[in-house]
Design a protein around this motif. Structure first.
Motif, PDB file in Angstrom:
ATOM      1  N   THR A 186       0.931  -0.980  -0.036  1.00 45.59           N
ATOM      2  CA  THR A 186      -0.002   0.049   0.163  1.00 45.59           C
ATOM      3  C   THR A 186       0.883   1.403  -0.074  1.00 45.59           C
ATOM      4  O   THR A 186       1.680   1.363   0.677  1.00 45.59           O
TER       5      THR A 186
ATOM      6  N   ARG B 225      -5.220   1.175  -0.099  1.00 46.27           N
ATOM      7  CA  ARG B 225      -4.974   0.372   1.442  1.00 46.27           C
ATOM      8  C   ARG B 225      -5.862  -1.039   1.122  1.00 46.27           C
ATOM      9  O   ARG B 225      -6.500  -1.162   0.043  1.00 46.27           O
TER      10      ARG B 225
ATOM     11  N   TRP C 144      -8.263  -4.086   1.267  1.00 42.98           N
ATOM     12  CA  TRP C 144      -9.864  -4.291   1.970  1.00 42.98           C
ATOM     13  C   TRP C 144      -9.971  -5.630   2.102  1.00 42.98           C
ATOM     14  O   TRP C 144      -9.585  -6.512   1.305  1.00 42.98           O
TER      15      TRP C 144
ATOM     16  N   GLU D 295     -13.944   6.922  -0.322  1.00 41.26           N
ATOM     17  CA  GLU D 295     -14.545   6.127   0.988  1.00 41.26           C
ATOM     18  C   GLU D 295     -16.110   6.134   1.001  1.00 41.26           C
ATOM     19  O   GLU D 295     -16.695   7.156   0.801  1.00 41.26           O
TER      20      GLU D 295
ATOM     21  N   THR E 262     -12.353  -4.296   6.790  1.00 38.79           N
ATOM     22  CA  THR E 262     -11.264  -3.262   7.216  1.00 38.79           C
ATOM     23  C   THR E 262     -10.419  -2.863   6.089  1.00 38.79           C
ATOM     24  O   THR E 262     -10.785  -3.387   4.916  1.00 38.79           O
TER      25      THR E 262
ATOM     26  N   GLN F 297      -6.998  -1.126   5.297  1.00 37.48           N
ATOM     27  CA  GLN F 297      -5.824  -0.618   6.200  1.00 37.48           C
ATOM     28  C   GLN F 297      -4.614  -0.886   5.324  1.00 37.48           C
ATOM     29  O   GLN F 297      -4.688  -1.633   4.203  1.00 37.48           O
ATOM     30  N   PRO F 298      -3.427  -0.256   5.563  1.00 40.54           N
ATOM     31  CA  PRO F 298      -2.226  -0.512   4.890  1.00 40.54           C
ATOM     32  C   PRO F 298      -1.991  -2.130   4.757  1.00 40.54           C
ATOM     33  O   PRO F 298      -2.324  -3.064   5.751  1.00 40.54           O
TER      34      PRO F 298
END
Lengths: 439, 439, 439
Positions: free
Chosen positions: C59, C70, C72, C136, C162, C164-165
């Motif tokens: 990421t 990021r 998912w 988002e 989630t 996130q990186p």
């Protein structure tokens, strides 16, 4: 309407039809020829609309293979019967005179007169338009009905004309642009009382000049109001050093009749002007005709002669010789109508818009697509079935802006209207994704 | 008829049909093959019309990948039944013999004989034409009806032929022109009693040679009367250094049947000869077929092999293999007719006219149109609705004579017949408005 | 089937349909996205068929104008009504979640919920597929019937995801060939439970890789299983120095539906891959569609961006967006069928066969035809009406093998199938009549 600033132009393109028609009405009664006071008077009327420069070229001036002819003027002409009645009367319609007739005043029999009378047996109500510029002659043009009713009689034939050293007159208006590259708009202005051919062309050129002078422009625009053939030859002969600046050109004629739009290509056949006009016609949602270049027609004959081979086409409605009123007294104020003049005008404006905006860009982010979403150029929701035309235009411009494709190339390949492609290019340029290519 | 001097040629093109037919009648009875006395006898007949040179190339001579074969001659051949009746008789029709059959003389059963009999079950009345040049074999060709009527019997089979070292014969006639650039006219002359394929070709080549030798000409014309395949290969192998002179060529075959004209393009596809023939066909007011080159057919296969790639096409009527009489006894004196021979001849003459006159000129007055009226080239009355074809041709020639367009280019672009364009070019050249371009 | 070794391939091409379908069945239940464990799990299944290398890109890695997003992942998602019933349930169908939805867990009114619900009013029984990768958002996709039945209520909305990186995952399999020149086969592998788009592409790529790895090959074959758009961008950004090796490429998608085959050309439009695919389609005896390149579609958008302009087209059945099941829950295991997968596979195999065998030869005997009979390549009996296809292929290959024509050129010009031309070329090469041209 495929032009760039449609909202501002619709007003202009609706009014011009009416305004152009009014100009045609002013010009209609005048007896024009390739030289003389009728031509000058016509230019003075056009000068009320645009700052025309009038030029005079002396009789006898050598212009390539030709020579500027003697100047012709006419005050009156008639054929009177033995009862003193004007059976043919120039005052009634200036088409009655064989244009460029030498003076004559004498009596003669019907048999003597007849070889000098021209009519149209197949259109017996109409007066034909005939000229004899380069062979001394005199004559009258009459409807076939009138011709047939002429009785054996002694006729007084009078043509009060002069054919003397003088000059050839033409009008010119150069609207300078950011560059010396020129767009040539040329209309023959030598026909007498004939509306479509070519008062309509004179009117369209006049109002197109008014339009471009108000627009930002990279090109300079040169408007020529010239006598047909000899005028184009004279202008070309006297401006040889400037001809290299002409990058595109159109001969304007027959733009007011109800026929569909027609485009005659330049001799090159695939010049930018050819492609720009075709694009406008293809996206006009109207039927249209396209003709390959041929060396017969109007002054594109001279502009496209092999020694020049200029990219000059001709955008008309019904082309010369293809409508029944052509070169007859029926080419009058009924044949041309504001609605058709407006439509023709709008197409010329749209062509000019393409020429002005047909630039070549380089995609500054050529490897893969740039992320349009983060620049606000693109929808953010993926997976939907349709993509919109504007988004397609953005993608096409990015994909083909490799320095080898101008916007018109992209419009042609994508099938999208030039105006849509240009709008997309504007947005991308503002985002820094395009740079103009300085080729 | 698109030729230049139509009036003189109509006489020639009407007579040749009859004369060509008479030549075909003379040649028809002879049993020709790719070598031998039948071929020689045929050339002697042609020599009565044109000064043919006859060449002999010895058996065993290497010609590229091939070798000149042994010479084949035949005096008689028959199959007799046990009652002594000739049930198959070479004297009745020379197609009965498998061409190049080796000699045989012995008796055999029907079962032994049958593998050596060739017929056409789907055309049961016709004798097929078969050859076995390169594999020693013997056989007879018969109608399927005759084949089916053969009874169990003891047959005397006799082929009184010889296959021995000798030579391959071909005829050649070079009509020299002002330049060494050549037009090649080639016809295979090896088929026995088959009229359309290719006595018609031999006759047309003969009379075309008679025609060109009487005409002024810039090209030299080379007429070849050769055995198919091996003859073309032999000629090419023995004249490699001269092949560069061949600028255009046609293989002449199947020019006497009632079918429409057909043109098979050269391998290049857009050679001048291809365009000249297409022009003549397009302006013939007759239907016609055009085929792209394929490596099957007549001797264009050799002339268009990749090591030569000569601009040689083939102008026929119905092409080989596409008419039901092809390579059968029905390709006889009824199939070909003078009227079709004349029509084919006229087209060849017209093609030659194009090749001879397809020059490139420069307009000496390239800037604007020259004033045609003062030179008497043009009508003097302006404004009329129509312009005539000749005037259009003058304008087209002037407009396109920029050094890049030969007269055939101008004819193609204008849609006018080459002969009309050429006439206009003549008039302009005489007026000094055109100069030949020495490219 | 135009492939070279038809007999061996028919077995392969019949089985692959069934085997491909089984692979699709295995992959179908997994919730894939452009990143995350669903993608990784899918690659692990493909690895059971071919030795895939899996790559992870962190990421935040910059890839041209983009950044690897990021990662998912999602475990569960639902909307419960006040009675605790899951009225929308990710467990029932992973299309129910707006792909890349951010986590949420709270109660809300129907009015609050509705802006986050996506349906297809015109296909009221189907669940749409929607994503929001780069903005988002959270949301659910439901059938329009379900949407309309939702009552005023207090809903518990839960998305257990989630964002996130982490990394972006892709799979790659390079099958090396005799040269480093590459054929790229790319399939987007990021769509969740959608069979035609693009589990069918993943399955075809997998089995095509199994096929080519068993064949002799001059090309190396690179198979990419990547997330759409960002995956192609990432791969291209990380392999810029290798991109020059890609000589041909195809994006594989939508190859299992009942529609006819469709080919979208590369941006170049006339690349060898374009001509090879068109040849196979033209000789398939099936209807097909061909589309010019446009910058919308699958990853050919990236491969054909102007900075790369790779010769990459896309061979599909019904193209994206043109079948009613596209991007809906109806793109399921009923839409794709083994018979269509087999047919698509056979066409890819045939295209690969052309690429492998499309060599350029020189006729070593270019002057006139070589004597095929003495080499056993040709019939020995002359004069027959027909020549066979194989003999025509021999003649075509000899005639056009001048160094300027590859076998595909010869197939196109002759109208014969590539496989027939290639067989003829093999025979001629073995006879020494052809040499490969080392251009």
């Amino acid at each position: 309407m495929n032009s760039i600033n449609a909202s501002s132009q619709i007003n202009e393109t609706e009014q011009p039809g009416t305004q152009m028609y009014q100009l045609i009405e002013e010009l209609y009664p005048i007896c024009r020829s390739i030289t003389g006071n009728g031509f000058r008077e016509s230019l003075r009327i056009v000068e009320q609309y645009i700052p025309l420069e009038t030029h005079e070229v002396l009789t006898g001036t050598a212009v390539f293979d030709w020579m500027v002819p003697r100047e012709w003027n006419i005050r009156d002409a008639f054929v009177k019967n033995s009862r003193g009645e004007r059976v043919i009367d120039f005052q009634a319609n200036n088409l009655h005179i064989l244009n460029y007739s030498v003076p004559i005043h004498r009596t003669m029999s019907l048999a003597e007169l007849k070889p000098h009378l021209y009519s149209l047996p197949e259109q017996p109500n109409l007066i034909p338009y005939r000229t004899s510029y380069y062979k001394e002659n005199w004559g009258f043009c009459v409807s076939h009905h009138v011709l047939q009713q002429l009785e054996e009689d002694t006729y007084e034939v009078c043509i009060d004309s002069t054919l003397q050293p003088g000059s050839l007159t033409y009008g010119e208006y150069l609207v300078p642009g950011n560059t010396t590259d020129e767009v040539l708009i040329s209309c023959h202005s030598c026909h007498p009382s004939l509306c479509n051919d070519n008062l309509s062309g004179m009117a369209l050129a006049t109002f197109l000049a008014r339009h471009v002078q108000t627009q930002p422009r990279r090109y300079s625009y040169r408007f020529l109001f010239i006598p047909g053939t000899i005028g184009a030859i004279t202008w070309l002969a006297m401006h040889e050093s400037q001809i290299q600046h002409i990058k595109h050109g159109l001969v304007v004629a027959c733009v007011g009749d109800p026929g569909i739009s027609s485009y005659k290509k330049s001799r090159r056949g695939d010049a930018e002007i050819d492609r720009a006009v075709l694009h406008i016609l293809q996206h006009s949602d109207q039927p249209y005709n396209v003709y390959d270049f041929s060396p017969y027609g109007y002054d594109e004959r001279q502009y496209c002669s092999p020694g020049f081979n200029l990219p000059v086409g001709s955008l008309t409605r019904t082309p010369h010789g293809r409508y029944p009123e052509y070169h007859t007294s029926a080419d009058n104020l009924d044949l041309v109508q504001p609605i058709y003049l407006s439509d023709s005008f709008a197409k010329y404006v749209a062509v000019v818009d393409i020429l002005e905006h047909n630039r070549t860009y380089i995609n500054t982010n050529p490897k893969c697509e740039p992320q349009l979403g983060k620049r606000g150029l693109y929808g953010t929701m993926g997976g939907q079935k349709d993509t919109k035309t504007h988004e397609m235009a953005l993608l096409w411009v990015l994909n083909l802006s490799d320095g080898d494709h101008a916007l018109l190339d992209i419009a042609e390949r994508s099938g999208l209207a030039f105006s849509i492609i240009n709008t997309a290019a504007d947005a991308l340029r503002q985002s820094g994704l395009l740079q103009e290519c300085s080729r």
